[in-house]
Design a protein around this motif. Structure first.
Motif, PDB file in Angstrom:
ATOM      1  N   ASP A 170       0.868  -1.174   0.000  1.00 23.95           N
ATOM      2  CA  ASP A 170       0.000   0.000   0.000  1.00 23.95           C
ATOM      3  C   ASP A 170       0.901   1.219   0.000  1.00 23.95           C
ATOM      4  O   ASP A 170       1.451   1.587   1.035  1.00 23.95           O
ATOM      5  CB  ASP A 170      -0.930   0.010   1.215  1.00 23.95           C
ATOM      6  CG  ASP A 170      -2.024   1.070   1.090  1.00 23.95           C
ATOM      7  OD1 ASP A 170      -1.737   2.137   0.518  1.00 23.95           O
ATOM      8  OD2 ASP A 170      -3.155   0.826   1.561  1.00 23.95           O
ATOM      9  N   PRO A 171       1.104   1.850  -1.156  1.00 22.14           N
ATOM     10  CA  PRO A 171       2.048   2.962  -1.229  1.00 22.14           C
ATOM     11  C   PRO A 171       1.624   4.171  -0.413  1.00 22.14           C
ATOM     12  O   PRO A 171       2.414   5.102  -0.240  1.00 22.14           O
ATOM     13  CB  PRO A 171       2.098   3.286  -2.727  1.00 22.14           C
ATOM     14  CG  PRO A 171       0.826   2.755  -3.279  1.00 22.14           C
ATOM     15  CD  PRO A 171       0.501   1.553  -2.460  1.00 22.14           C
ATOM     16  N   LEU A 339      -0.368  11.203  -9.405  1.00 21.22           N
ATOM     17  CA  LEU A 339       0.983  11.643  -9.765  1.00 21.22           C
ATOM     18  C   LEU A 339       2.050  11.028  -8.873  1.00 21.22           C
ATOM     19  O   LEU A 339       3.125  10.662  -9.328  1.00 21.22           O
ATOM     20  CB  LEU A 339       1.054  13.178  -9.673  1.00 21.22           C
ATOM     21  CG  LEU A 339       2.391  13.834 -10.003  1.00 21.22           C
ATOM     22  CD1 LEU A 339       2.736  13.643 -11.472  1.00 21.22           C
ATOM     23  CD2 LEU A 339       2.340  15.326  -9.660  1.00 21.22           C
ATOM     24  N   THR A 340       1.742  10.873  -7.583  1.00 21.07           N
ATOM     25  CA  THR A 340       2.789  10.516  -6.628  1.00 21.07           C
ATOM     26  C   THR A 340       3.043   9.017  -6.512  1.00 21.07           C
ATOM     27  O   THR A 340       4.185   8.586  -6.453  1.00 21.07           O
ATOM     28  CB  THR A 340       2.443  11.044  -5.230  1.00 21.07           C
ATOM     29  OG1 THR A 340       1.193  10.468  -4.823  1.00 21.07           O
ATOM     30  CG2 THR A 340       2.331  12.544  -5.236  1.00 21.07           C
ATOM     31  N   GLY A 341       1.969   8.219  -6.422  1.00 22.34           N
ATOM     32  CA  GLY A 341       2.147   6.785  -6.208  1.00 22.34           C
ATOM     33  C   GLY A 341       2.407   6.415  -4.763  1.00 22.34           C
ATOM     34  O   GLY A 341       2.406   5.238  -4.413  1.00 22.34           O
ATOM     35  N   GLY A 342       2.585   7.382  -3.882  1.00 23.06           N
ATOM     36  CA  GLY A 342       2.810   7.097  -2.468  1.00 23.06           C
ATOM     37  C   GLY A 342       3.452   8.286  -1.784  1.00 23.06           C
ATOM     38  O   GLY A 342       4.375   8.887  -2.333  1.00 23.06           O
ATOM     39  N   PHE A 371      -7.916  10.890  -1.021  1.00 15.30           N
ATOM     40  CA  PHE A 371      -8.240   9.561  -0.511  1.00 15.30           C
ATOM     41  C   PHE A 371      -9.392   8.915  -1.276  1.00 15.30           C
ATOM     42  O   PHE A 371      -9.503   7.689  -1.291  1.00 15.30           O
ATOM     43  CB  PHE A 371      -8.545   9.618   0.983  1.00 15.30           C
ATOM     44  CG  PHE A 371      -7.315   9.828   1.817  1.00 15.30           C
ATOM     45  CD1 PHE A 371      -6.409   8.806   2.001  1.00 15.30           C
ATOM     46  CD2 PHE A 371      -7.043  11.064   2.367  1.00 15.30           C
ATOM     47  CE1 PHE A 371      -5.250   8.999   2.735  1.00 15.30           C
ATOM     48  CE2 PHE A 371      -5.895  11.274   3.114  1.00 15.30           C
ATOM     49  CZ  PHE A 371      -4.999  10.237   3.292  1.00 15.30           C
ATOM     50  N   GLY A 372     -10.217   9.721  -1.922  1.00 17.88           N
ATOM     51  CA  GLY A 372     -11.263   9.148  -2.768  1.00 17.88           C
ATOM     52  C   GLY A 372     -10.687   8.362  -3.922  1.00 17.88           C
ATOM     53  O   GLY A 372     -11.313   7.424  -4.426  1.00 17.88           O
ATOM     54  N   ARG A 373      -9.469   8.705  -4.323  1.00 17.53           N
ATOM     55  CA  ARG A 373      -8.816   7.985  -5.422  1.00 17.53           C
ATOM     56  C   ARG A 373      -8.110   6.721  -4.957  1.00 17.53           C
ATOM     57  O   ARG A 373      -8.086   5.716  -5.668  1.00 17.53           O
ATOM     58  CB  ARG A 373      -7.805   8.907  -6.105  1.00 17.53           C
ATOM     59  CG  ARG A 373      -7.049   8.253  -7.254  1.00 17.53           C
ATOM     60  CD  ARG A 373      -5.963   9.172  -7.774  1.00 17.53           C
ATOM     61  NE  ARG A 373      -5.193   8.513  -8.804  1.00 17.53           N
ATOM     62  CZ  ARG A 373      -5.445   8.566 -10.094  1.00 17.53           C
ATOM     63  NH1 ARG A 373      -6.474   9.272 -10.526  1.00 17.53           N
ATOM     64  NH2 ARG A 373      -4.697   7.939 -10.970  1.00 17.53           N
ATOM     65  N   ILE A 374      -7.539   6.733  -3.747  1.00 16.73           N
ATOM     66  CA  ILE A 374      -6.668   5.628  -3.351  1.00 16.73           C
ATOM     67  C   ILE A 374      -7.280   4.675  -2.348  1.00 16.73           C
ATOM     68  O   ILE A 374      -6.754   3.584  -2.136  1.00 16.73           O
ATOM     69  CB  ILE A 374      -5.345   6.169  -2.762  1.00 16.73           C
ATOM     70  CG1 ILE A 374      -5.604   6.843  -1.400  1.00 16.73           C
ATOM     71  CG2 ILE A 374      -4.667   7.117  -3.721  1.00 16.73           C
ATOM     72  CD1 ILE A 374      -4.346   7.174  -0.647  1.00 16.73           C
ATOM     73  N   SER A 375      -8.370   5.071  -1.702  1.00 19.62           N
ATOM     74  CA  SER A 375      -8.885   4.286  -0.591  1.00 19.62           C
ATOM     75  C   SER A 375     -10.022   3.381  -1.025  1.00 19.62           C
ATOM     76  O   SER A 375     -10.804   3.724  -1.909  1.00 19.62           O
ATOM     77  CB  SER A 375      -9.366   5.212   0.530  1.00 19.62           C
ATOM     78  OG  SER A 375      -9.939   4.469   1.584  1.00 19.62           O
TER      79      SER A 375
END
Length: 519
Positions: A170-171, A339-342, A371-375
C-alpha cells in the motif's frame, strides 16, 4: 418534528429510535420513479438502500428535504452534486459492512486452503473423496495483503491469529505505520513473489483494474492462491483461470466479478476455485448496523447537530471568496494521488487572496479528492483527516496573501512531486499551472497523463504518435518548463484513459523518464 420517508427495508430498531424522537416515519417500499416523485414533497428526510434512485428531479420535488440517508456504503444511486447544490445533506453508513467483509475474506481463505466447498459437494453427491481434497495449513504461510485500508487491516489481524506472516503493499501507508502493525510493507512484485496467499482490498480505479493479470501471475510464487472480496475487474478472470489450469497458481476464491450478477466465468468449472455471489456485506449484523447507523445520522442531521458520516458539506460554510475553490481543491487532490504513487506527508499551501481566509474546508476537500482515489473506504469531508491519520500521512498547511504568478494559487507538494491550480477569468475556469515544478497551463481533465522526458527534439512527436496509434484522442496538451527554461515535461488531457500497455510503450521510448496516469 419531521416526516421521514423510508422507501426500502431498514432495521426496525433504527426506525423505532426515530419514532421515539418524535418524528413521523412514513414507510413506502417499492415505489416506482413516478410514485417516488409524488411521495417526496413534504418529506424532510429520505432513507434508502441501493434500489431507490435519488435523481436531481427527485431532489427538485423534495422542497423540504434536509437529508438523504443511504443505509450502506455506495452512493451510485444518489445525485450527490444535485443534493449539495440544493443544500441537502447526504449521509451513508461507511463502516457497516467492514467486519462482515473481513470475515468473508477469512472464510474464503480457509475454504480455499481446505477445499471445504468441493469436499461438501462431493460428499452430498455420494462420493467419499477424503484423499482428493487434502488441504494446506495457514500457519507459517505468508499472506500478502494488497491494500491496508480498514478491511485490509482487519484481515491482517485475523490472519496473524492463525500464525501467518503478513506482508502488504500500500504505497499510501507509511513504513512506520506498517511497523506498528508488525507488517512488512513491500512493492507489489515482491509481495507476489513471497506470498502463499494474496488477498485484495483496494478500490477499483484505472490503476487497479486488471492489477492481477497474466504477466503478474506468471512472475508470482509457484502455487500462490488469490482471494478477492474487493471489487470485480481487479483480477482478470480469464488470466487467472489459465494460470490455475497450468498449475502455476494453486487456486483462488472470489466473491466479486467483473460483471455482476453473473452465472458464467472461466473460473467456475475449475475444482481449485471457490466462488460466492458477492456476499461480503450479506450478514444480518451488517444490514442491521447499516439501518441503525443511518437512523442515527438522519436524527443528527434533522437536529442540526454534527453528522460524522456526512459525505457532502454545504458550501455556505465557506466564505464567498473560498467557496469557488472547493471543486478545484478536490480535483487537485485526486490528480496528485495519481501523480505521486505514495506519500508520507502532504504539504498544502494557499497563496493570494484566499490565503487571508479560513481555508480548512479547502484542505478537507483536497483530502477528500486524494483519498477518494486511493482508498477502498468511502471518503467524506468528515473522515478524510482520519484516513490520513490511519495511513500515517501527515498534513501541513501554510497560507500567505502574497502570490507571485496568480491572484490565487493552491499547491500540493510531497517529496519531489507537486501540483498547483488556480481559477482564471470572469467565470473562474479551473487551470493546472504547475506540475513537478514545471509551469503548465491547461484545464484539469477527467483523463490526464504526465510524461517526464529528456529535453531533446522530437519527444512531443513520439508521444503523440504512440497515443494516436492507440486510437486515443489528445484533447489538450501543454509542455511544462522548469525555472531554468528546460522543457522536459508534458501534460496530456485525453478523451479516454490511456491503457496500461500504451503507458508501458511510452516508458520504453528512448528519452522518456517516467509516465504517470492522473486519471
Amino acid at each position: 418534528m419531521a416526516r421521514i420517508l423510508v422507501t426500502e427495508a431498514i432495521a426496525e430498531g433504527g426506525l423505532d429510535r426515530l419514532r421515539e424522537a418524535g418524528h413521523t416515519v412514513d414507510i413506502h417500499e417499492g415505489l416506482s420513479p413516478d410514485e417516488l416523485l409524488q411521495a417526496v414533497p413534504g418529506a424532510h428526510a429520505l432513507i434508502i438502500r441501493s434500489a431507490t434512485q435519488v435523481t436531481a428531479e427527485v431532489l427538485a420535488a423534495a422542497t423540504d428535504m434536509v437529508v438523504v440517508g443511504r443505509a450502506g456504503i455506495g452512493l451510485d444511486n444518489v445525485d450527490v452534486a444535485a443534493a449539495t447544490d440544493r443544500g441537502v445533506m447526504v449521509v451513508n453508513a461507511p463502516q457497516s459492512n467492514i467486519l462482515s467483509a473481513a470475515e468473508q475474506t477469512m472464510a474464503l481463505l480457509l475454504a480455499q486452503a481446505r477445499n471445504i466447498p468441493q469436499a461438501h459437494a462431493a460428499l452430498v453427491a455420494g462420493r467419499w473423496e477424503r484423499s482428493r481434497w487434502t488441504g494446506v495449513e495457514l500457519a507459517d504461510k505468508t499472506l500478502g495483503v494488497v491494500g491496508l485500508g480498514r478491511i485490509g487491516k482487519l484481515v491482517a489481524q485475523r490472519a496473524m491469529a492463525f500464525g501467518m506472516r503478513i506482508v502488504a503493499h500500500d504505497p499510501f501507508v507509511s513504513p512506520e505505520m506498517g511497523r506498528k502493525m508488525n507488517i512488512d510493507l513491500v512493492d507489489l512484485d515482491t509481495l507476489m513473489d513471497v506470498s502463499d496467499f494474496v488477498t485484495l482490498h483496494v478500490a477499483k480505479t484505472p490503476e487497479t483494474i486488471g492489477l492481477i493479470d497474466a504477466d503478474r501471475l506468471a512472475k508470482a510464487k509457484a502455487g500462490i492462491r488469490i482471494i478477492n472480496v474487493a471489487r470485480g475487474g481487479i483480477v482478470i478472470e480469464s488470466d487467472l483461470a489459465e494460470a490455475i489450469k497450468s498449475g502455476h497458481v494453486g487456486g483462488a476464491a472470489l466473491d466479486v466479478f467483473d460483471t455482476e450478477p453473473t452465472t458464467e466465468s472461466p473460473l467456475f468449472g475449475l475444482p481449485e476455485v471457490v466462488v460466492t455471489p458477492h456476499l461480503g456485506a450479506s450478514t444480518h449484523e451488517a444490514q442491521d448496523k447499516a439501518g441503525d447507523t443511518i437512523a442515527d445520522m438522519v436524527e443528527l442531521a434533522l437536529a442540526g447537530e454534527f453528522v460524522p458520516f456526512a459525505v457532502n458539506v454545504n458550501a455556505a460554510e465557506a466564505s464567498e471568496t473560498v467557496r469557488p475553490f472547493l471543486s478545484l481543491a478536490e480535483r487537485l487532490g485526486s490528480l496528485f494521488a495519481g501523480l505521486t504513487g505514495g506519500v508520507g506527508e502532504l504539504q498544502i499551501s494557499y497563496e493570494g487572496e484566499i490565503g487571508g481566509y479560513d481555508t480548512r474546508i479547502l484542505t478537507l476537500s483536497l483530502l477528500k479528492g486524494f483519498f477518494g482515489r486511493i482508498s477502498d473506504d468511502p471518503v467524506s469531508y468528515v473522515n478524510a483527516p482520519k484516513l490520513a491519520e490511519e495511513h500515517g500521512i501527515g498534513v501541513t498547511e501554510t497560507a500567505t496573501t502574497t502570490s507571485h504568478h496568480y491572484v490565487n494559487q493552491i499547491t500540493i507538494r510531497a517529496g519531489e512531486h507537486c501540483i498547483s491550480g488556480t481559477l482564471v477569468g470572469l467565470e473562474g475556469e479551473a487551470r493546472l499551472v504547475m506540475v513537478d515544478d514545471h509551469r503548465v497551463d491547461l484545464p484539469p481533465a477527467r483523463h490526464m497523463v504526465v510524461v517526464r522526458n529528456d529535453d531533446r527534439p522530437g519527444m512531443i512527436g513520439k508521444v503523440g504518435t504512440l497515443v494516436g496509434e492507440a486510437g486515443i484522442n489528445i484533447a489538450d496538451m501543454d509542455v511544462g518548463q522548469s525555472a531554468s527554461g528546460v522543457s522536459a515535461l508534458m501534460v496530456l488531457a485525453t478523451t479516454e484513459p490511456v491503457p496500461a500497455e500504451v503507458q508501458d510503450a511510452l516508458r520504453s521510448v528512448d528519452g522518456i523518464v517516467s509516465v504517470a496516469s492522473l486519471t
